[in-house]
Design a protein around this motif. Structure first.
Motif, PDB file in Angstrom:
ATOM      1  N   GLN A  34       0.824  -1.230   0.000  1.00 22.62           N
ATOM      2  CA  GLN A  34       0.000   0.000   0.000  1.00 22.62           C
ATOM      3  C   GLN A  34       0.847   1.264   0.000  1.00 22.62           C
ATOM      4  O   GLN A  34       0.422   2.294  -0.496  1.00 22.62           O
ATOM      5  CB  GLN A  34      -0.919   0.014   1.220  1.00 22.62           C
ATOM      6  CG  GLN A  34      -2.076  -0.952   1.116  1.00 22.62           C
ATOM      7  CD  GLN A  34      -3.069  -0.696   2.236  1.00 22.62           C
ATOM      8  OE1 GLN A  34      -4.081  -0.038   2.044  1.00 22.62           O
ATOM      9  NE2 GLN A  34      -2.763  -1.200   3.414  1.00 22.62           N
ATOM     10  N   CYS A  73       2.744   6.633  -1.592  1.00 20.36           N
ATOM     11  CA  CYS A  73       1.703   5.659  -1.926  1.00 20.36           C
ATOM     12  C   CYS A  73       1.668   5.473  -3.442  1.00 20.36           C
ATOM     13  O   CYS A  73       1.311   6.404  -4.170  1.00 20.36           O
ATOM     14  CB  CYS A  73       0.335   6.157  -1.459  1.00 20.36           C
ATOM     15  SG  CYS A  73       0.283   6.509   0.300  1.00 20.36           S
ATOM     16  N   ASP A  84      -7.492   4.808   1.115  1.00 20.22           N
ATOM     17  CA  ASP A  84      -7.091   3.790   2.091  1.00 20.22           C
ATOM     18  C   ASP A  84      -5.577   3.664   2.180  1.00 20.22           C
ATOM     19  O   ASP A  84      -5.023   3.482   3.271  1.00 20.22           O
ATOM     20  CB  ASP A  84      -7.674   2.425   1.712  1.00 20.22           C
ATOM     21  CG  ASP A  84      -9.144   2.324   2.074  1.00 20.22           C
ATOM     22  OD1 ASP A  84      -9.646   3.246   2.754  1.00 20.22           O
ATOM     23  OD2 ASP A  84      -9.773   1.336   1.667  1.00 20.22           O
ATOM     24  N   GLN A  85      -4.926   3.736   1.023  1.00 25.16           N
ATOM     25  CA  GLN A  85      -3.467   3.657   1.025  1.00 25.16           C
ATOM     26  C   GLN A  85      -2.859   4.825   1.793  1.00 25.16           C
ATOM     27  O   GLN A  85      -1.929   4.672   2.573  1.00 25.16           O
ATOM     28  CB  GLN A  85      -2.915   3.681  -0.419  1.00 25.16           C
ATOM     29  CG  GLN A  85      -3.188   2.427  -1.223  1.00 25.16           C
ATOM     30  CD  GLN A  85      -2.654   2.543  -2.656  1.00 25.16           C
ATOM     31  OE1 GLN A  85      -3.410   2.810  -3.573  1.00 25.16           O
ATOM     32  NE2 GLN A  85      -1.362   2.355  -2.837  1.00 25.16           N
TER      33      GLN A  85
END
Lengths: 329, 329
Positions: A34, A73, A84-85
């Motif tokens: 991620q 990221c 989310d990352q």
């Protein structure tokens, strides 16, 4: 499509695994790839986080480490990473002094970093980079694009964060460096996004795309291939006009390859740009030359000029230890 | 032919001017661009001089500086420099401890460096690099070609010379590192020599040249494009066979791009080569990944493995400050 890959689906994760193995002294890979984070966090400093679509390496993962980013990221190729990352990266590297997001001005990145900023439960600010003077609005963005100047913003903010500058001060500094920085590029060939399997754009054997974006987006115009001096004149002229530099101004000059351009040609462009800058009595105080903000294997280059003051130049000179930039340590 | 140039005739000199301007803190350009030398010589140390045809940048000019070369002589593209250049370089940087020439094994380079060695009026030795395991004899050479392993020889000898090792000891060390180093490459596309104006070789859209040389010379065979794992298996397998490595051996791994290959693919190759080495219980103690020994804009890569002992690894780790390699300072 000719690429050193096994499978389009696993290409990014395999590459990140190789990157993390090659630079295990500097970085660590977050769960499921991620994010890439600095191996040894520095407690109490503002965490600098950037990211964006992959395919521009070494930007951004190659700039993670001492004196530059705390995390990057990587999205899929030419695709924004997800909120989310960014959230996972922030949770991994934030140590109490807040998070500064450094975002290139593309609609997908802007939206996702904004969502991440709303999700993180710590103090945060965002610096938006939009140094590309070629065009207003483009395929993937409203307003100017963020291109090679991003690494200058990341380097200078990284040095300031390393010495302990607080979040608000970093935000101001980042905005100031972005404003003092302008870029423009030219493409001789297209890149090929692996998932697409064919060139992003068609271009004749005697043509170039003046003002191209780093995803192969259209620039100002498609013209006949010109000599290096003419190209340098147009790129640098547009930059000088944007920055309104005065005679005697000192600048950092970045001549950046897009991935498929030999160093021999990049240094020739340095020489050509020097002539233009000298004609305007602009003094090149620092140089960086190489393929740092790329578009896969696209041939071509960009010119970036950053009008830095002495304090900002000192931050540029400060020690850095990342995969792609290293000096002073 | 799509290149960022003004004129084929002046391309090299313009590029050298740009290089010297961009790295004025490290290097100075000899008269008429005959050589690039370290800006600040170190009296009493053996002078290390290399050189070869241009088009492989950053090799060799990018490796001039503290802890590596004292001078590099750039020939025209893919053409040996002349003995006069080497003599001028030697006269410029020799300070009483003698000269060590580092020469890639190509007939033109060998002949010209030998003539230079006879012309200089100081103590001198020559280390010949021939790390390419792909083929015996080739278009431009008798015996094995010298390729990316050259930079490893230059770095380790540079560190040893910097600490004051005498000429004979450096000669022995260079021969030992060359013997411990093996490389093999693959090309996906051809390069185009500017003076020729057309690709050096023709290759199908689904083919690759396995074992290619750094001037686009033929390798072992022309085969269908394979996946990265298969390519890594063949390249690394040939290297392991040549070096007869034992399980537990520590190595330096260099995954080198030929000029037109994105970092994303090079790191993917690092990951692929790691799997092969792990299968043979070979331990990667150091990494270098990037386009360091190139063939203009050729797409493809080479793998180099160097089986170094602890003392040699320490010399690899020693501080270096050149345009293309910098750490520890």
């Amino acid at each position: 499509m000719k690429k050193l890959i096994n499978d389009v689906e696993t290409m990014l994760s395999e590459s990140l695994d190789g990157f993390a193995a090659a630079h295990a002294d500097i970085v660590a890979l977050g769960e499921a790839g991620q994010f890439v984070r600095r191996r040894t966090p520095k407690p109490g400093k503002v965490a600098l986080i950037s990211g964006g679509g992959s395919g521009h390496e070494p930007l951004h993962t190659g700039f993670v480490g001492h004196g530059m980013l705390d995390a990057a990221c990587p999205g899929q190729i030419f695709t924004s990473p997800t909120p989310d990352q960014m959230l996972a990266a922030a949770q991994s590297v934030e140590t109490g002094a807040g998070v500064l997001f450094i975002v290139k001005n593309y609609s997908g990145d802007m939206m996702n970093f904004q969502m991440a900023a709303e999700m993180v439960d710590c103090d945060n600010e965002t610096v938006v980079v939009n140094d590309d003077v070629a065009v207003e609005n483009s395929t993937y963005t409203t307003g100017r694009r963020g291109v090679a100047g991003t690494l200058i913003v990341e380097k200078i903010l990284g040095a300031a964060a390393e010495r302990g500058d607080p979040l608000r001060k970093l935000k101001q500094l980042g905005d100031a460096v972005n404003k003092a920085t302008a870029s423009m590029g030219v493409a001789l060939t297209s890149c090929t996004v692996p998932a697409a399997g064919k060139p992003t754009f068609q271009i004749g054997g005697d043509e170039m795309e003046m003002g191209v974006g780093i995803h192969g987006e259209p620039g100002r115009r498609r013209i006949k291939l010109a000599g290096a001096d003419d190209i340098a004149h147009e790129l640098t002229g547009a930059i000088l006009k944007d920055l309104s530099l005065k005679a005697g101004q000192q600048v950092l000059l970045l001549v950046n390859g897009f991935g498929g351009t030999p160093m021999l040609e990049l240094y020739l462009m340095v020489n050509a740009v020097h002539k233009v800058l000298a004609g305007h009595q602009v003094k090149v105080a620092r140089h960086l030359t190489g393929s740092y903000v790329t578009s896969l294997e696209m041939a071509g280059c960009s010119v970036t000029v950053s009008a830095l003051d002495d304090a900002q130049l000192a931050l540029w000179d400060a020690p850095v230890h990342t995969a792609a930039l290293r000096w002073g340590m």
